[in-house]
Design an enzyme around this catalytic site. Structure first.
Site, PDB file in Angstrom:
ATOM      1  N   THR A  31       0.815  -1.245  -0.001  1.00 25.05           N
ATOM      2  CA  THR A  31      -0.027  -0.038  -0.049  1.00 25.05           C
ATOM      3  C   THR A  31       0.742   1.324  -0.045  1.00 25.05           C
ATOM      4  O   THR A  31       0.468   2.356  -0.487  1.00 25.05           O
ATOM      5  CB  THR A  31      -0.856   0.070   1.072  1.00 25.05           C
ATOM      6  OG1 THR A  31       0.066  -0.229   2.429  1.00 25.05           O
ATOM      7  CG2 THR A  31      -1.940  -0.947   1.186  1.00 25.05           C
ATOM      8  N   TYR A  88      11.687  -6.866   6.138  1.00 24.53           N
ATOM      9  CA  TYR A  88      11.710  -8.153   5.348  1.00 24.53           C
ATOM     10  C   TYR A  88      13.038  -8.035   4.420  1.00 24.53           C
ATOM     11  O   TYR A  88      13.726  -7.076   4.337  1.00 24.53           O
ATOM     12  CB  TYR A  88      10.617  -8.251   4.521  1.00 24.53           C
ATOM     13  CG  TYR A  88      10.488  -7.259   3.057  1.00 24.53           C
ATOM     14  CD1 TYR A  88      10.143  -5.985   3.396  1.00 24.53           C
ATOM     15  CD2 TYR A  88      10.925  -7.748   1.839  1.00 24.53           C
ATOM     16  CE1 TYR A  88       9.894  -5.115   2.388  1.00 24.53           C
ATOM     17  CE2 TYR A  88      10.651  -6.973   0.837  1.00 24.53           C
ATOM     18  CZ  TYR A  88      10.405  -5.576   1.139  1.00 24.53           C
ATOM     19  OH  TYR A  88      10.094  -4.756   0.008  1.00 24.53           O
ATOM     20  N   ARG A 103       7.497  -9.671  10.864  1.00 25.41           N
ATOM     21  CA  ARG A 103       6.539  -8.607  10.806  1.00 25.41           C
ATOM     22  C   ARG A 103       5.349  -9.055  11.784  1.00 25.41           C
ATOM     23  O   ARG A 103       4.509  -8.234  11.969  1.00 25.41           O
ATOM     24  CB  ARG A 103       6.074  -8.406   9.525  1.00 25.41           C
ATOM     25  CG  ARG A 103       5.122  -9.464   8.943  1.00 25.41           C
ATOM     26  CD  ARG A 103       4.872  -9.591   7.380  1.00 25.41           C
ATOM     27  NE  ARG A 103       3.983  -8.349   6.937  1.00 25.41           N
ATOM     28  CZ  ARG A 103       3.556  -8.173   5.685  1.00 25.41           C
ATOM     29  NH1 ARG A 103       3.563  -9.214   4.856  1.00 25.41           N
ATOM     30  NH2 ARG A 103       3.080  -7.097   5.387  1.00 25.41           N
ATOM     31  N   ARG A 167      -2.283 -13.415   0.098  1.00 21.84           N
ATOM     32  CA  ARG A 167      -0.796 -13.857   0.453  1.00 21.84           C
ATOM     33  C   ARG A 167      -1.285 -15.133   1.424  1.00 21.84           C
ATOM     34  O   ARG A 167      -1.309 -14.556   2.858  1.00 21.84           O
ATOM     35  CB  ARG A 167      -0.030 -12.806   1.097  1.00 21.84           C
ATOM     36  CG  ARG A 167       0.444 -11.919   0.334  1.00 21.84           C
ATOM     37  CD  ARG A 167       1.570 -12.095  -0.758  1.00 21.84           C
ATOM     38  NE  ARG A 167       1.983 -10.800  -1.423  1.00 21.84           N
ATOM     39  CZ  ARG A 167       1.666 -10.627  -2.735  1.00 21.84           C
ATOM     40  NH1 ARG A 167       0.328 -11.360  -3.155  1.00 21.84           N
ATOM     41  NH2 ARG A 167       2.000  -9.617  -3.056  1.00 21.84           N
ATOM     42  N   ASP A 258       1.519  -3.019  -7.737  1.00 20.45           N
ATOM     43  CA  ASP A 258       1.301  -1.665  -7.005  1.00 20.45           C
ATOM     44  C   ASP A 258       1.538  -0.222  -7.851  1.00 20.45           C
ATOM     45  O   ASP A 258       0.647   0.515  -7.426  1.00 20.45           O
ATOM     46  CB  ASP A 258       2.324  -1.754  -5.807  1.00 20.45           C
ATOM     47  CG  ASP A 258       2.274  -2.948  -5.004  1.00 20.45           C
ATOM     48  OD1 ASP A 258       1.338  -3.594  -4.937  1.00 20.45           O
ATOM     49  OD2 ASP A 258       3.229  -3.346  -4.113  1.00 20.45           O
TER      50      ASP A 258
END
Ligand code: ADP
Length: 306
Positions: A31, A88, A103, A167, A258
């Site tokens: 996002t 990550y 995360r 995911r 994205d």
């Protein structure tokens, strides 16, 4: 109506290989990437804001500064004492990329834990963007809070945009994933799925099937991305196909979808012409897959033609 684009989700610290065992630090997340490309492509009279939660450590400070220098508003971002951002790492082995994530306890997981702040942010925007990843990282109750808020925005006539970004690893079960992603689509006006994901995880045997499923849930407009095979748009029932641009050498497909979403929305918001917006977004995404990294700087996107 305000000219504010609000993107809701998680931005992470990104570590990528820089040779000799060294790691390069960056910041990215689905996002956030879309907000970045929307900012790069929108006119200056639009503001782009990111809604997330960060901690109070030095890395959170650095990420906040990065978001700010990208021209993206940070005033709505919550800071939570004692927490840190998610992280990550991109691993490279024999030219194949794989990802490791840390995360589970990131501050962003609490982004919807303050409903008043969330409401204030959503109410201040004309366009609200979120994804299946945004929903996946939230505790169940908070995902419900976010969904109720975007449903309210849709009912108020705002443009609510959802990318399912499926995911499975982030979800507790397939059932929860299917139900929550379907609820995300039901609460949105425009849904922007990737056909690969939809076929693999919802069993769609054609792009038509994906369009039909999201339309039946209550989405008004649908853009199905299909990599090098272009995109199919269905706007209020009218269907158009827009091919992808030819790319000489695909270097890195990170954030192709994205960037497509951000560029598409920027043009669509300016002119309301969805096929023209998709042609523009295909050009931007083609440049993104021709460069390394999730975030390609404005100069390399050559937005003014050429
Ligand atoms: P995601 O990254 O979400 O899986 P896609 O793979 O469908 O999304 O890619 C999004 C967009 O990026 C496509 O619609 C297309 O415009 C562009 N794109 C992706 N891969 C290629 C490619 N190999 N050649 C040209 N364009 C591409």
């Amino acid at each position: 109506m305000s000219r504010r684009f609000l993107s809701i989700g998680e931005c992470m610290v990104e570590l990528s290989q820089a040779g000799d065992g060294l790691l390069r630090k960056g910041f990215a997340g689905d996002t956030f990437n879309t907000a970045w490309y929307a900012r790069a492509c929108l006119a200056a009279d639009w503001s782009v804001d990111y809604f997330t939660a960060l901690g109070d450590d030095a890395m959170s400070d650095e990420m906040l500064a990065f978001i700010d220098t990208s021209g993206i508003g940070t005033s709505l971002i919550r800071r939570i004492k004692g927490r840190t951002p998610g992280l990550y790492m991109i691993n490279l082995k024999n030219g194949e990329r794989s990802f490791s994530y840390w995360r589970d306890s990131s501050a962003a997981r609490s982004l919807a834990a303050d409903p008043d702040r969330l409401r204030e942010a959503v109410e201040s925007a004309a366009v609200i963007y979120f994804s299946g990843i945004t929903l996946a990282i939230l505790p169940h109750e908070d995902a419900e809070t976010l969904l109720a808020e975007v449903r309210r925005a849709k009912a108020a006539g705002k443009l609510v945009v959802f990318d399912p970004n499926i995911r499975p690893r982030l979800w507790s079960s397939y059932d929860v994933m299917h139900t929550t992603i379907s609820e995300g689509a039901r609460s949105s006006v425009l849904v922007m799925p990737s056909f690969d994901d939809e076929a693999a995880h919802f069993g769609d045997d054609s792009i038509e099937a994906t369009i039909h499923r999201y339309r039946a849930l209550g989405a008004v407009d649908i853009v199905v991305k299909n990599g090098a095979d272009g995109v199919t748009l269905n706007f209020a029932g009218e269907q158009t196909f827009v091919p992808a641009e030819k790319v000489k050498k695909v270097v890195d497909t990170t954030s192709a979808g994205d960037s497509f979403n951000g560029a598409f929305l920027a043009r669509y918001l300016e002119a309301g012409d969805a096929p023209a917006a998709a042609r523009f977004a295909a050009k931007v995404a083609a440049r993104v897959v021709s460069e390394h990294g999730a975030l390609v700087v404005r100069e390399k996107l050559r937005l003014d033609g050429g």
